[in-house]
Every structure is written in structure tokens, then in C-alpha cells.
Design a protein around this motif. Structure first.
Motif, PDB file in Angstrom:
ATOM      1  N   THR A 158       2.482   0.622   6.425  1.00 43.88           N
ATOM      2  CA  THR A 158       1.862   1.758   5.984  1.00 43.88           C
ATOM      3  C   THR A 158       1.377   1.682   4.685  1.00 43.88           C
ATOM      4  OG1 THR A 158       3.637   2.921   7.180  1.00 43.88           O
ATOM      5  CG2 THR A 158       2.690   3.968   5.337  1.00 43.88           C
ATOM      6  N   LEU A 159       1.648   0.724   3.923  1.00 40.81           N
ATOM      7  CA  LEU A 159       1.214   0.706   2.388  1.00 40.81           C
ATOM      8  C   LEU A 159      -0.290  -0.129   2.447  1.00 40.81           C
ATOM      9  CD1 LEU A 159       4.389  -0.676   0.479  1.00 40.81           C
ATOM     10  CD2 LEU A 159       3.001   1.529   0.350  1.00 40.81           C
ATOM     11  N   SER A 160      -0.394  -0.901   3.714  1.00 41.73           N
ATOM     12  CA  SER A 160      -1.529  -1.787   3.831  1.00 41.73           C
ATOM     13  C   SER A 160      -2.550  -0.739   4.388  1.00 41.73           C
ATOM     14  CB  SER A 160      -1.443  -2.787   4.840  1.00 41.73           C
ATOM     15  OG  SER A 160      -0.523  -3.753   4.295  1.00 41.73           O
ATOM     16  N   TYR A 161      -2.382   0.265   5.276  1.00 42.88           N
ATOM     17  CA  TYR A 161      -3.374   0.984   6.070  1.00 42.88           C
ATOM     18  C   TYR A 161      -3.587   2.610   5.753  1.00 42.88           C
ATOM     19  CZ  TYR A 161      -3.273  -2.926   9.305  1.00 42.88           C
ATOM     20  OH  TYR A 161      -3.355  -4.258   9.590  1.00 42.88           O
ATOM     21  N   PHE A 162      -2.680   3.190   4.932  1.00 47.49           N
ATOM     22  CA  PHE A 162      -2.930   4.214   4.736  1.00 47.49           C
ATOM     23  C   PHE A 162      -4.337   4.830   4.057  1.00 47.49           C
ATOM     24  CE2 PHE A 162      -1.523   3.236   0.488  1.00 47.49           C
ATOM     25  CZ  PHE A 162      -2.336   4.051  -0.555  1.00 47.49           C
ATOM     26  N   PRO A 163      -4.976   3.505   3.292  1.00 46.32           N
ATOM     27  CA  PRO A 163      -6.356   4.034   2.729  1.00 46.32           C
ATOM     28  C   PRO A 163      -7.284   4.094   3.779  1.00 46.32           C
ATOM     29  CG  PRO A 163      -5.598   2.186   1.519  1.00 46.32           C
ATOM     30  CD  PRO A 163      -4.500   2.428   2.498  1.00 46.32           C
ATOM     31  N   LEU A 164      -7.080   3.818   5.114  1.00 39.12           N
ATOM     32  CA  LEU A 164      -8.052   4.081   6.252  1.00 39.12           C
ATOM     33  C   LEU A 164      -8.051   5.684   6.734  1.00 39.12           C
ATOM     34  CD1 LEU A 164      -7.174   0.857   8.548  1.00 39.12           C
ATOM     35  CD2 LEU A 164      -9.026   1.299   6.970  1.00 39.12           C
ATOM     36  N   VAL A 165      -6.699   6.162   6.350  1.00 43.00           N
ATOM     37  CA  VAL A 165      -6.935   7.536   6.622  1.00 43.00           C
ATOM     38  C   VAL A 165      -7.265   8.410   5.261  1.00 43.00           C
ATOM     39  CG1 VAL A 165      -5.307   9.726   6.901  1.00 43.00           C
ATOM     40  CG2 VAL A 165      -5.124   7.691   8.147  1.00 43.00           C
ATOM     41  N   TYR A 166      -6.839   7.983   4.167  1.00 44.18           N
ATOM     42  CA  TYR A 166      -7.378   8.648   2.788  1.00 44.18           C
ATOM     43  C   TYR A 166      -8.884   8.577   2.601  1.00 44.18           C
ATOM     44  CZ  TYR A 166      -8.504   8.813  -2.020  1.00 44.18           C
ATOM     45  OH  TYR A 166      -8.966   9.349  -3.231  1.00 44.18           O
ATOM     46  N   LEU A 167      -9.591   7.620   3.081  1.00 42.45           N
ATOM     47  CA  LEU A 167     -11.224   7.444   3.027  1.00 42.45           C
ATOM     48  C   LEU A 167     -11.913   8.596   3.478  1.00 42.45           C
ATOM     49  CD1 LEU A 167     -12.203   3.841   2.457  1.00 42.45           C
ATOM     50  CD2 LEU A 167     -12.607   5.681   0.944  1.00 42.45           C
ATOM     51  N   PRO A 168     -11.636   8.826   4.931  1.00 48.44           N
ATOM     52  CA  PRO A 168     -12.502   9.656   5.418  1.00 48.44           C
ATOM     53  C   PRO A 168     -11.968  11.156   5.313  1.00 48.44           C
ATOM     54  CG  PRO A 168     -10.988   8.572   7.161  1.00 48.44           C
ATOM     55  CD  PRO A 168     -10.989   7.827   5.962  1.00 48.44           C
ATOM     56  N   VAL A 169     -10.626  11.486   4.954  1.00 47.48           N
ATOM     57  CA  VAL A 169     -10.320  12.741   4.601  1.00 47.48           C
ATOM     58  C   VAL A 169     -10.894  12.948   3.433  1.00 47.48           C
ATOM     59  CG1 VAL A 169      -8.305  13.975   3.959  1.00 47.48           C
ATOM     60  CG2 VAL A 169      -8.141  12.628   6.018  1.00 47.48           C
ATOM     61  N   GLY A 214       3.569   4.908  16.130  1.00 44.13           N
ATOM     62  CA  GLY A 214       3.890   6.202  15.716  1.00 44.13           C
ATOM     63  C   GLY A 214       4.296   6.343  14.417  1.00 44.13           C
ATOM     64  N   GLY A 215       5.424   5.727  13.809  1.00 43.40           N
ATOM     65  CA  GLY A 215       5.845   5.885  12.717  1.00 43.40           C
ATOM     66  C   GLY A 215       4.748   5.568  11.451  1.00 43.40           C
ATOM     67  N   CYS A 216       3.943   4.444  11.641  1.00 38.91           N
ATOM     68  CA  CYS A 216       2.857   4.237  10.719  1.00 38.91           C
ATOM     69  C   CYS A 216       1.806   5.153  10.614  1.00 38.91           C
ATOM     70  CB  CYS A 216       2.381   2.725  11.011  1.00 38.91           C
ATOM     71  SG  CYS A 216       1.150   2.297   9.824  1.00 38.91           S
ATOM     72  N   VAL A 217       1.552   5.533  11.918  1.00 34.37           N
ATOM     73  CA  VAL A 217       0.277   6.720  12.009  1.00 34.37           C
ATOM     74  C   VAL A 217       0.803   8.004  11.294  1.00 34.37           C
ATOM     75  CG1 VAL A 217      -0.809   8.080  13.539  1.00 34.37           C
ATOM     76  CG2 VAL A 217      -0.892   5.753  13.914  1.00 34.37           C
ATOM     77  N   LEU A 218       2.082   8.167  11.465  1.00 34.51           N
ATOM     78  CA  LEU A 218       2.527   9.713  10.800  1.00 34.51           C
ATOM     79  C   LEU A 218       2.652   9.511   9.471  1.00 34.51           C
ATOM     80  CD1 LEU A 218       3.914  12.459  11.186  1.00 34.51           C
ATOM     81  CD2 LEU A 218       6.052  11.120  11.472  1.00 34.51           C
ATOM     82  N   LEU A 219       3.149   8.398   8.941  1.00 34.00           N
ATOM     83  CA  LEU A 219       3.151   8.009   7.413  1.00 34.00           C
ATOM     84  C   LEU A 219       1.953   8.109   6.842  1.00 34.00           C
ATOM     85  CD1 LEU A 219       6.349   5.706   7.413  1.00 34.00           C
ATOM     86  CD2 LEU A 219       6.295   8.042   6.530  1.00 34.00           C
ATOM     87  N   CYS A 220       0.883   7.279   7.442  1.00 29.50           N
ATOM     88  CA  CYS A 220      -0.367   7.134   6.990  1.00 29.50           C
ATOM     89  C   CYS A 220      -1.185   8.551   6.814  1.00 29.50           C
ATOM     90  CB  CYS A 220      -1.291   6.160   7.555  1.00 29.50           C
ATOM     91  SG  CYS A 220      -0.812   4.469   7.599  1.00 29.50           S
ATOM     92  N   ALA A 221      -0.952   9.421   7.898  1.00 31.77           N
ATOM     93  CA  ALA A 221      -1.614  10.707   8.099  1.00 31.77           C
ATOM     94  C   ALA A 221      -1.136  11.467   6.886  1.00 31.77           C
ATOM     95  CB  ALA A 221      -1.270  11.275   9.315  1.00 31.77           C
ATOM     96  N   VAL A 222       0.271  11.438   6.367  1.00 37.61           N
ATOM     97  CA  VAL A 222       1.021  12.235   5.503  1.00 37.61           C
ATOM     98  C   VAL A 222       0.395  11.813   3.964  1.00 37.61           C
ATOM     99  CG1 VAL A 222       2.789  12.942   4.502  1.00 37.61           C
ATOM    100  CG2 VAL A 222       2.865  13.232   6.885  1.00 37.61           C
TER     101      VAL A 222
END
Length: 518
Positions: free
Chosen positions: A136-147, A71-79
Motif C-alpha cells: 500500500t505504501l508503495s502503490y498509493f501514488p498510482l491512485v493519487y496521481l490520476p485523481v 482487494g485490501g491494497c486497492v481499497l486502502l490505496c483508493a482511500v
């Protein structure tokens, strides 16, 4: 019940080729094997034993750790992912193309290598906060790319209308832009969640227990099959709940439009006095995501006193990884061909079901797939236990969707009329496939093989459990040294893995920057 002949016909009335149908069915059975095993094992264990193994304090602790980390990682990655994508696509951010490449670059560093970089320099980086920061530092690009891809394709007319009505930047984003980002944002968050459920190396190194680390510990320490399988069943249930939740949250709203929309670029918000703080924030994000792990690798490569790795050791591990990657890539693409062929050339519900069934392996953590194959190998096929064949089967199950998607896309662009012409000239189905179809879809086959190859080279959990005795890969050797705190010896293996992962990341940035507006 429809008669059998009607079931064996596609949507256009053409009959399914029996050989292709059987081959696709066998591939689907292989892909569903871990899921079927976990379900069957749970049923055969009985409710009393299942209740004893699942409803205990340890399971509740693992569930709480997994839920709060996800939950915490998804929220931070989304932001972070959405905010960075908006800055690149909707603001006057200086050097947008360079920032785009830098924001995607963390994907070239596996999460367990990122964790190694932090822990080797800062031993106190552990526990929940350390795990939350690093994943979070490893996975936030997985949200960045499609957005960022969705923002690039949006028609700016709606945003212009909102501004014309006097709405500010924040209100326009919340009421106009964000609803259109919903599919991309939810899809990216789903990817982050599934990666977290499957993550082992990074969390084990950070000493933060989750279901994946507990399953591995149960298997390695005491070979406790029932306990490990029950934890795997809970993990599978979490995966399925995530898939269902993403579908429900996405809804049935339609986001497509007729026509290409406006050809003009979207209005970019002038940052003015916010330029320096924004650049500082993005710089800090990139420094944490890239500079720390890369700097750690360089530091240990140069000064690591425990680095007793010889060039022969490194070449042996690299050779094993490259060999396994090549064999797995070829096998996975070969297995993907009948499934994709049936789906594209003979559409219908049987073809669709077979094609969709291949995606379940990608939704299951590697530890679950490996555990299922280990148990099957020990009890049903002892001759296959700890063989390369069983390891290749795990790779095929885990990474089959990467090949199916690319082969399917290539087949969709290959005109079926060429097959008909070949048949009219007397060529058999096999000869047509070899002489006509395969040359046409070669780029798709190559792309699928490349994606599988990169994934296999950096795969850790399934390789740790299934690799034959004496087999040394880059990932397993890195893990062996880093787990024993020999950070200098682990650095060369990590560096080679990053180098091998970089081309796939470069292709992602190159493909997306082709459509970047000036």
C-alpha cells in the motif's frame, strides 16, 4: 468477407504500406507471444491434467492470498490516494506543492526495495498484514496521481452549485466530485491491481505466497514446467478479469465538457482546527512510505558490517543495468515506430488491432512473460536460451506500451503534409522517415526511451529467470544479497536503483505542478 485490397486500406482510403504493415504485425506477434503460449500450453495439456494441476488446495490458497491482498491494497490505496489528492486540491493545506512532491516520491522506490527497508529493520514485518502495509505504501501514488490531475481539471461550478443548495462538504464530495473522479479512480486502482499481480520481490521477501512467488519457486526448485504454466494460466485469467471488470465499472458515461470551463480556482475548504491532525496524518504517511526505506538504506550504508561490496562490483552491476537498459530502450522504441506510424498515419481497424495488441504484454506479470520465453527457448530455440537477446525480447514485450504511447503522441503532432512534400520532392519513404519525420518526433522517442530505460534498470523477475549466466545487474545483485540476509551488502545496489529512478519521478511531479492552481 471483404476482398483483400479493401482490408489493406486505411480509413481514408489510402493503402497501407506493405513494409510498415508487416513490421507492425511482427511486433504484435512478439507482444502476444506469452499470451498465446500460455493459452496454447493450457489447451495442449488436456483437461484432465489441467484440472489436476489447477483444482488443488495449493492453488486455492494462492488464489485466496492474491485476492485478499489485492482487494485490501486497492481499497486502502483508493482511500489514501483520493483523500490526499482532495486535501492538496480542495483544502487550505499548508505547503500544498511540497506535499504534492512528497506524495509522488514513493514511486522512486521500487516495492522490493521498500520491502527490504522494512524487513531489514523490523524482521517481524511479514505475513499478510506486513505485505498489505508495504505494498500500500508503495502503490498509493498510482491512485493519487490520476485523481489529483482530474481534480485539478474539474469545473468548480458544479461544486459551487451544490454548496449554494446547502449541501455540506461530505455530501458535495460524494454526490458531485466522486462521480467525476470515477475514470481516474478506477484507472489508478487497475494499475495497483496489475502491479500486485506482477509483484514478486516484495512479497517473496515478506514470505507471503502468491501466484507470482509460487511460479518462481516451481521453476527454480524443481523446474516443474506444467505446474508453473498452469499457475501462470490462472494468473493471466486474473489479469483479464481485472481488465474486463474495470471496463464494466467505468461504464459509458461521458465526462468531457465543451469549452475550458471556469477559469477561477475551486473553493478550498478551510481546515481550521483540523490543520494539525491533517498535517500529522500526512506526515505519518510520508514517514512510513519514505523515511523508513530511505532511513534503512542510510543505516545499512553507514553501519552495515556485511557490506563487503567493492566499488568494482557496484560499477560492474551498474554497467550491466545501464547497458541492458540502453539496448532495451533503443530496441523498444524502434519496434514501437511502425506500430505507432500505422495507427496515426493510416487509421483503420487493422492498424487499431495491431496497436492495441501491444498492450497485452504490459498486462501480464513479468514472471509469466519470462516463463513463456524460457519454455520457448528451451524447446523451440535452444540457441537463444540464457542469452541477452531473449532477455531484451522480454523487456520489449513488457515495456512496449510505454514507447508506443509516447511515439504515437509525437507522431500525432507531426503534420503529415510534410511527408507529402518530401515525397513530391522525390524522397523515398525511408529517406522521408530519416530526414523529416524522425527529427520531428525526437522528443517523443526520447521520452519513450527514458521510461523504458528506468523500468529495465529496476526490473527483477524477468531478469532473474532470463539473464545469461554470470550477468549481474543492480536488481539481481540486490536480490542475491538481501535474500541471504546480507542487508549491508544489498544497500549500495538499492541506493543506486533509487537514484536512477528519481529522475522519472521528478518529471512526473514537475509536469503536474505546472498546472497547479495558486
Amino acid at each position: 468477407m471483404a476482398p483483400l485490397p479493401s482490408l489493406l486500406r486505411g480509413a481514408r482510403g489510402s493503402s497501407y504500406p506493405v513494409g510498415t504493415l508487416v513490421a507492425a504485425a511482427l511486433v504484435a506477434i512478439l507482444a502476444l507471444l506469452p499470451l498465446g503460449f500460455i493459452v496454447g500450453y493450457t489447451i495442449s495439456t488436456g483437461w484432465a491434467e489441467t484440472q489436476r494441476l489447477i483444482f488443488r488446495p495449493r492453488t486455492a490458497e494462492l488464489l485466496w492470498n492474491t485476492v485478499r491482498l489485492t482487494g485490501g491494497c486497492v481499497l486502502l490505496c483508493a482511500v489514501l490516494g483520493t483523500g490526499a489528492a482532495w486535501l492538496v486540491e480542495r483544502s487550505t493545506l499548508p505547503g500544498r506543492r511540497i506535499w504534492h512532491v512528497l506524495l509522488v516520491a514513493p514511486l522512486a522506490i521500487p516495492a522490493f526495495v521498500n520491502s527490504y527497508g522494512w524487513v531489514s529493520l523490523l524482521p517481524g514485518a511479514s505475513g499478510y498484514l506486513g505485505a498489505l502495509l508495504i505494498v500500500t505504501l508503495s502503490y498509493f501514488p498510482l491512485v493519487y496521481l490520476p485523481v489529483v490531475a482530474t481534480l485539478r481539471g474539474l469545473d468548480p461550478a458544479l461544486e459551487e452549485t451544490s454548496y449554494a443548495l446547502g449541501h455540506g462538504c461530505l455530501r458535495t464530495f460524494v454526490s458531485v466530485v466522486l462521480p467525476q473522479l470515477r475514470p481516474a479512480l478506477l484507472g489508478g486502482c487497475l494499475l495497483v491491481s496489475l502491479h500486485l499481480l506482477a509483484e514478486f520481490g516484495a512479497l517473496q521477501m515478506l514470505r507471503f505466497p502468491t501466484f507470482t512467488t509460487a511460479i518462481y519457486d516451481q521453476f527454480q526448485s524443481s523446474y516443474n514446467g506444467p505446474a508453473a504454466n498452469m499457475l501462470a494460466a490462472v494468473l493471466v485469467l486474473c489479469c483479464l478479469l481485472l481488465l474486463v471488470a474495470e471496463l464494466r465499472l467505468r461504464g459509458r458515461a461521458r465526462y468531457a465538457r465543451v469549452g475550458a470551463g471556469a477559469a477561477r480556482p475551486a473553493i478550498r475548504l478551510r481546515l481550521r482546527g483540523w490543520t494539525a491532525p491533517v498535517l500529522a496524518g500526512l506526515g505519518a504517511l510520508i514517514a512510513l512510505a519514505l523515511a523508513v526505506p530511505v532511513g534503512s538504506l542510510v543505516f545499512w550504508l553507514v553501519t552495515g558490517r556485511s557490506a563487503n561490496v567493492t566499488l568494482a562490483d557496484l560499477l560492474t552491476a551498474a554497467g550491466s543495468s545501464l547497458g541492458l537498459g540502453a539496448v532495451a530502450a533503443v530496441c523498444t522504441v524502434v519496434f514501437a515506430i511502425p506500430v505507432a506510424w500505422l495507427y496515426v498515419r493510416h487509421s483503420g481497424w487493422p492498424a487499431t488491432m495491431l496497436e492495441r495488441s501491444t498492450y497485452f504484454g504490459n498486462a501480464l506479470p513479468g514472471i509469466v512473460v519470462a516463463l513463456a520465453l524460457v519454455t520457448i527457448g528451451v524447446h523451440a530455440f535452444p540457441a537463444l536460451y540464457q542469452t541477452t537477446s531473449l532477455l531484451i525480447a522480454a523487456y520489449v514485450i513488457l515495456f512496449l506500451p510505454r514507447a508506443v504511447v509516447n511515439v504515437r503522441a509525437a507522431l500525432a503532432q507531426a503534420p503529415p503534409v510534410l511527408d507529402d512534400v518530401a515525397h513530391s520532392l522525390g524522397l523515398s519513404r525511408t529517406a522521408t522517415l530519416r530526414r523529416v519525420t524522425l527529427p520531428l518526433i525526437a522528443p517523443g522517442l526520447g521520452a519513450g526511451a527514458a521510461l523504458v530505460f528506468i523500468a529495465v534498470v529496476t526490473e527483477l523477475t524477468a531478469t532473474l529467470l532470463l539473464a545469461p549466466t554470470g550477468t549481474q545487474t543492480l536488481a539481481t545483485q540486490f536480490w542475491s544479497y538481501s535474500d541471504s540476509v546480507a542487508y549491508g551488502a544489498a544497500a549500495p545496489y538499492a541506493a543506486v536503483m533509487v537514484v536512477l529512478s528519481a529522475p522519472a519521478t521528478f518529471l512526473l511531479t514537475r509536469e503536474s505542478t505546472r498546472t497547479t492552481r495558486p
